[in-house]
Design a protein around this motif. Structure first.
Motif, PDB file in Angstrom:
ATOM      1  N   PRO A 115       7.810  36.946   6.715  1.00 49.02           N
ATOM      2  CA  PRO A 115       8.328  35.737   7.373  1.00 49.02           C
ATOM      3  C   PRO A 115       7.262  35.096   8.239  1.00 49.02           C
ATOM      4  O   PRO A 115       6.342  35.756   8.729  1.00 49.02           O
ATOM      5  N   GLY A 116       7.397  33.790   8.413  1.00 51.71           N
ATOM      6  CA  GLY A 116       6.440  33.054   9.209  1.00 51.71           C
ATOM      7  C   GLY A 116       5.257  32.553   8.420  1.00 51.71           C
ATOM      8  O   GLY A 116       4.452  31.775   8.926  1.00 51.71           O
ATOM      9  N   VAL A 117       5.138  32.999   7.165  1.00 50.93           N
ATOM     10  CA  VAL A 117       4.055  32.560   6.283  1.00 50.93           C
ATOM     11  C   VAL A 117       4.620  32.013   4.978  1.00 50.93           C
ATOM     12  O   VAL A 117       4.375  30.868   4.598  1.00 50.93           O
ATOM     13  N   ALA A 118       5.410  32.848   4.283  1.00 52.10           N
ATOM     14  CA  ALA A 118       5.880  32.494   2.941  1.00 52.10           C
ATOM     15  C   ALA A 118       6.632  31.170   2.908  1.00 52.10           C
ATOM     16  O   ALA A 118       6.467  30.369   1.985  1.00 52.10           O
ATOM     17  N   GLU A 119       7.447  30.913   3.915  1.00 51.69           N
ATOM     18  CA  GLU A 119       8.274  29.704   3.900  1.00 51.69           C
ATOM     19  C   GLU A 119       7.471  28.424   4.078  1.00 51.69           C
ATOM     20  O   GLU A 119       7.994  27.331   3.882  1.00 51.69           O
ATOM     21  N   HIS A 120       6.193  28.563   4.432  1.00 56.39           N
ATOM     22  CA  HIS A 120       5.350  27.391   4.629  1.00 56.39           C
ATOM     23  C   HIS A 120       4.385  27.157   3.465  1.00 56.39           C
ATOM     24  O   HIS A 120       3.572  26.231   3.521  1.00 56.39           O
ATOM     25  N   LYS A 121       4.500  27.970   2.435  1.00 56.91           N
ATOM     26  CA  LYS A 121       3.613  27.822   1.283  1.00 56.91           C
ATOM     27  C   LYS A 121       4.280  26.973   0.197  1.00 56.91           C
ATOM     28  O   LYS A 121       5.247  26.270   0.446  1.00 56.91           O
ATOM     29  N   GLU A 122       3.735  27.056  -1.028  1.00 57.16           N
ATOM     30  CA  GLU A 122       4.243  26.237  -2.129  1.00 57.16           C
ATOM     31  C   GLU A 122       5.726  26.520  -2.391  1.00 57.16           C
ATOM     32  O   GLU A 122       6.256  27.565  -2.014  1.00 57.16           O
ATOM     33  N   SER A 123       6.367  25.585  -3.086  1.00 59.95           N
ATOM     34  CA  SER A 123       7.813  25.654  -3.294  1.00 59.95           C
ATOM     35  C   SER A 123       8.254  26.978  -3.899  1.00 59.95           C
ATOM     36  O   SER A 123       9.226  27.591  -3.446  1.00 59.95           O
ATOM     37  N   GLU A 124       7.556  27.433  -4.936  1.00 63.29           N
ATOM     38  CA  GLU A 124       7.964  28.677  -5.604  1.00 63.29           C
ATOM     39  C   GLU A 124       7.902  29.866  -4.645  1.00 63.29           C
ATOM     40  O   GLU A 124       8.770  30.743  -4.673  1.00 63.29           O
ATOM     41  N   VAL A 125       6.862  29.878  -3.806  1.00 63.98           N
ATOM     42  CA  VAL A 125       6.714  30.968  -2.835  1.00 63.98           C
ATOM     43  C   VAL A 125       7.839  30.908  -1.807  1.00 63.98           C
ATOM     44  O   VAL A 125       8.491  31.915  -1.504  1.00 63.98           O
ATOM     45  N   ALA A 126       8.076  29.724  -1.279  1.00 69.12           N
ATOM     46  CA  ALA A 126       9.106  29.562  -0.254  1.00 69.12           C
ATOM     47  C   ALA A 126      10.506  29.823  -0.812  1.00 69.12           C
ATOM     48  O   ALA A 126      11.338  30.454  -0.152  1.00 69.12           O
ATOM     49  N   LEU A 127      10.771  29.354  -2.021  1.00 64.60           N
ATOM     50  CA  LEU A 127      12.106  29.531  -2.597  1.00 64.60           C
ATOM     51  C   LEU A 127      12.399  30.996  -2.908  1.00 64.60           C
ATOM     52  O   LEU A 127      13.532  31.457  -2.725  1.00 64.60           O
ATOM     53  N   LEU A 128      11.394  31.725  -3.380  1.00 65.23           N
ATOM     54  CA  LEU A 128      11.604  33.158  -3.598  1.00 65.23           C
ATOM     55  C   LEU A 128      11.899  33.844  -2.268  1.00 65.23           C
ATOM     56  O   LEU A 128      12.831  34.651  -2.167  1.00 65.23           O
TER      57      LEU A 128
END
Length: 212
Positions: A115-128
């Motif tokens: 958390p704190g990183v993944a949600e700010h990356k590309e859509s596929e990363v954030a959606l997963l």
């Protein structure tokens, strides 16, 4: 095979089917249902937020995201997230998938507990990441449409998921608890082994070889 759930078409290309076969062969019903729910939660969130994303890449990311917990793909010394990401990379390389797309899947899997990183990356990363958070911890539960949530659970049942997923996590990395240093899975190790202590970040600083 189910073709559509909650308005989301389940990818049915050869790549997608082969990825599903791998999870079926080396995972179990717990991981199968969880991974598919994660995909669907993420995909629905993407649609509702009008995000552009690659459905097939999200699907493969979801199917492989916990594969590092299985005996077939678990390494002796890497985080289970990295084991799953490496497995996905090796798999996708067989299909001449562009390097950029492979890196996207790798990042999505490797960062799905960060958390704190993944949600700010590309859509596929954030959606997963958000799909995992909803299925495991109920993040965004009230914001997710109830009728779609129920349709997803009907297709891929939870079946005592709360009680079974924590032991499943532990079984996946109990032989390498040190890999949980600095991430939320350390809590899983301490749930089963309260006496276990990982490295302490502050002590790592204070006992470093620097002279001052």
């Amino acid at each position: 095979m189910i073709q559509e759930v909650a308005g989301i078409k389940i990818p049915d290309s050869k790549l997608a089917k082969d990825a599903a076969d791998i999870l079926r062969d080396y995972g179990n019903d717990l991981l199968w249902n969880h991974s598919n729910r994660v995909f669907l939660f993420g995909a629905v969130n993407g649609v509702n937020a009008k995000q552009k994303y690659d459905l097939e890449l999200l699907y493969v990311s979801a199917l492989f995201h916990d594969l590092g917990l299985t005996k077939q793909y678990s390494s002796p010394d890497l985080r289970f997230e990295v084991d799953g990401a490496n497995a996905a990379r090796s798999f996708l390389q067989q299909y001449q998938i562009p390097d950029g797309a492979i890196q996207l899947v790798w990042d999505a899997i490797a960062l799905h507990t960060t958390p704190g990183v993944a949600e700010h990356k590309e859509s596929e990363v954030a959606l997963l990441f958000h799909g995992v958070g909803l299925d495991v911890m109920g993040d965004g539960f009230d914001q997710f449409p109830e009728h779609l949530r129920e349709e997803i659970i009907q297709a891929f049942p939870r079946n005592n998921f709360k009680q079974e997923i924590i032991p499943a996590f532990y079984e996946g990395f109990k032989h390498k608890p040190e890999t949980t240093f600095g991430n939320m899975k350390e809590d899983v190790v301490q749930y089963f082994r309260p006496e276990y202590k990982n490295k302490n970040f502050c002590q790592c600083i204070l006992h470093s070889p620097w002279s001052e």
